[in-house]
Design a protein around this motif. Structure first.
Motif, short mmCIF file in Angstrom:
data_model
loop_
_atom_site.label_atom_id
_atom_site.label_comp_id
_atom_site.label_asym_id
_atom_site.label_seq_id
_atom_site.Cartn_x
_atom_site.Cartn_y
_atom_site.Cartn_z
N THR A 32 -10.43 0.65 1.98
CA THR A 32 -11.67 0.17 1.65
C THR A 32 -12.22 1.04 0.20
OG1 THR A 32 -12.71 1.83 2.90
CG2 THR A 32 -12.55 -0.17 4.06
N VAL A 33 -11.24 1.44 -0.47
CA VAL A 33 -11.39 2.21 -1.57
C VAL A 33 -10.55 1.70 -2.45
CG1 VAL A 33 -12.75 4.28 -0.67
CG2 VAL A 33 -10.18 4.34 -0.95
N PRO A 34 -10.66 1.81 -3.87
CA PRO A 34 -9.83 1.50 -4.84
C PRO A 34 -8.27 2.13 -4.75
CG PRO A 34 -11.76 1.77 -6.03
CD PRO A 34 -11.73 2.44 -4.64
N TRP A 35 -7.15 1.45 -4.75
CA TRP A 35 -5.80 2.02 -4.60
C TRP A 35 -4.76 1.28 -5.64
CZ3 TRP A 35 -1.49 -0.50 -2.60
CH2 TRP A 35 -1.50 -1.97 -2.20
N ARG A 36 -3.68 2.20 -5.84
CA ARG A 36 -2.49 1.46 -6.39
C ARG A 36 -1.29 2.25 -5.73
NH1 ARG A 36 -4.07 4.18 -12.47
NH2 ARG A 36 -6.04 3.67 -11.39
N LEU A 37 -0.29 1.58 -6.07
CA LEU A 37 1.17 1.94 -5.69
C LEU A 37 1.81 2.62 -6.97
CD1 LEU A 37 3.09 1.78 -3.17
CD2 LEU A 37 4.11 -0.24 -4.13
N ALA A 38 2.56 3.66 -6.74
CA ALA A 38 3.42 4.24 -7.63
C ALA A 38 4.75 4.84 -7.09
CB ALA A 38 2.61 5.48 -8.48
N ASP A 39 5.86 4.58 -7.91
CA ASP A 39 7.24 5.40 -7.45
C ASP A 39 6.94 6.97 -7.67
OD1 ASP A 39 8.38 3.08 -6.90
OD2 ASP A 39 9.02 2.62 -8.72
N ARG A 40 7.41 7.40 -6.76
CA ARG A 40 7.62 9.05 -6.76
C ARG A 40 7.96 9.53 -8.23
NH1 ARG A 40 10.87 13.62 -5.52
NH2 ARG A 40 12.66 11.94 -5.27
#
Length: 459
Positions: free
Chosen positions: A413-421
């Motif tokens: 329910t909050v902003p999110w993003r995906l990132a490789d390690r």
């Protein structure tokens, strides 16, 4: 032990490495296999262990191929089709699990065992530290204690503190004198199948407490208590029961001062050497454990020495471990990998840094755990202001179709993003950050140095 050699499969695991250290201290020759090098394996090699990283029978040192002189110990994280494990069994070696070895070493000791789906490592380490300052004894820990600089404590007393791991039902090898149960939430459902089966395993663990022993269980934990031969004691953060904290106040450095209520009195003005309200709860459980041990020996706890021991507790590596702590940027790392742990850590951070923006970085651990608990993970992580998700760390598992970190992201329910390690430090450096915390039980800790450097530059 009659064996000269100990060969260990999965030697780099936190529990296995403690056993390896113990055997090296006892003068045994130690060798083993692990999938990848790590700081733990490097330390063991420096201490004299011979370790290789390829599953290949020909890599087993010649001196460890004699079944009459070599005991083989393995972690259940090693699959049954592992070629070295198969060969050792076919050749007639004595091959036992780590949990069985721990049970053997616990024979003749006053065993203080800490179990729970979360909270057990810090609580066990607290028990070991308080015990070392007030009595004596040894410990096998599930993390690297900052006070001891190790996951193994060797002392002269009869008391033994051990982390009792529910994975693969390992803790059912133990028969403790006093047991702590911090939690019995749904976890390891790839092994147990249902939450009811998890609770039943914890109930069986309680049944194995020795007659005349004690159970210290967190208020609200729902398991069957049907061992009539033991004493049962409840503990809580601040809810009145047998053991709890009251008059809790936050100090200027983000730590807490409190009074600790025990059945026969109050230990006033305690200060714990590590931050976070959840660690107050862990400290209450640890003190309750020491109180039970002292009661068995018919001697009271020394309140002054207990206060000093709690104040000097430095915590466990990767548990509320601060890398940067300035007015403009904060970065800490934590091992939390269960929804309840994440929620407790984030609520503790809210108390420590009121009004500040929290960015949570999370690397899920195991495909099965993500599949079973992704809704709960999303609910807990939504306590942050922003989330960065890292792809799932598989550990011992193969991928499951459709199970990815995005399952969690889709319910946040909050902003999110995906990132490789590998790109994590750069991604976070480009973000507007204030308080940053990384979570996970996989290899996200390999990013801590780069993340800390990026955030120090911003500070």
């Amino acid at each position: 032990m009659e064996y000269e050699n100990v060969y260990m499969l999965g030697i780099g695991g936190i529990g296995m490495s403690a056993l390896a250290r113990f055997f090296l201290h006892e003068g045994k020759r130690v060798a083993g296999y692990d999938r990848t090098p790590s700081p733990l394996t490097a330390a063991l090699e420096a201490e004299g262990a011979a370790i290789h990283y390829t599953d290949d029978v020909t890599c087993i040192p010649a001196g460890f191929r004699d079944r009459e002189r070599t005991l083989a110990v393995y972690t259940p994280a090693v699959h049954d089709d592992h070629s070295e494990l198969t060969w050792l069994r076919e050749q007639g070696f004595r091959v036992i699990k780590r949990s069985q070895m721990l049970g053997i070493l616990a024979e003749g000791k006053y065993v203080m065992a800490v179990a729970g789906t979360h909270g057990k490592t810090t609580t066990t380490t607290l028990v070991a530290w308080l015990n070392s300052r007030m009595a004596d004894g040894s410990a096998f820990l599930g993390g690297i204690s900052r006070n001891f600089g190790s996951n193994l404590v060797l002392g002269g007393g009869r008391r033994l503190a051990v982390e009792a791991d529910e994975f693969d039902r390992s803790f059912l090898r133990l028969h403790p004198d006093v047991a702590v149960v911090t939690s019995a939430d749904a976890d390891h459902l790839d092994i147990y199948g249902t939450h009811a089966a998890v609770r039943e395993a914890f109930a069986q663990f309680v049944r194995q407490i020795r007659p005349g022993g004690d159970l210290v269980i967190r208020q609200g934990v729902d398991i069957a208590l049907d061992n009539p031969a033991i004493g049962v004691w409840r503990y809580a953060y601040d809810e009145p029961c047998d053991f709890y904290a009251r008059n809790i106040r936050l100090t200027a450095n983000g730590h807490y001062r409190f009074d600790l209520v025990v059945p026969d009195g109050v230990i006033a003005d305690c200060t714990l050497g590590v931050p976070g309200w959840v660690n107050i709860e862990n400290a209450v459980a640890a003190v309750a454990t020491l109180w039970c041990a002292a009661r068995r020996e018919a001697r009271p706890l020394d309140g002054e020495r207990l206060r000093e021991a709690m104040a000097s507790f430095e915590g466990v590596k990767r548990r509320f471990e601060f890398y940067v702590n300035t007015p403009r940027q904060v970065y800490m790392d934590d091992y939390a990998h269960h929804p309840r742990e994440l929620a407790a850590a984030l609520s503790s951070l809210r108390g420590m840094f009121p009004g500040r923006r929290i960015t949570a970085i999370f690397q899920p651990h195991l495909y099965t755990r993500t599949r079973d608990l992704y809704r709960e993970f999303a609910s807990s992580l939504s306590l942050a202001d922003e989330v960065v998700l890292v792809p799932i760390y598989p550990a011992r598992e193969e991928p499951i179709e459709g199970v990815t970190s995005e399952l969690i992201g889709g319910l946040l329910t909050v902003p999110w993003r995906l990132a490789d390690r590998e790109e994590l430090a750069g991604v976070v450096a480009a973000m507007e950050t204030d308080v940053v915390v990384s979570f996970g039980a996989g290899n996200i800790d390999a990013c801590c140095g780069a993340l800390a450097e990026a955030l120090r530059r911003k500070a």
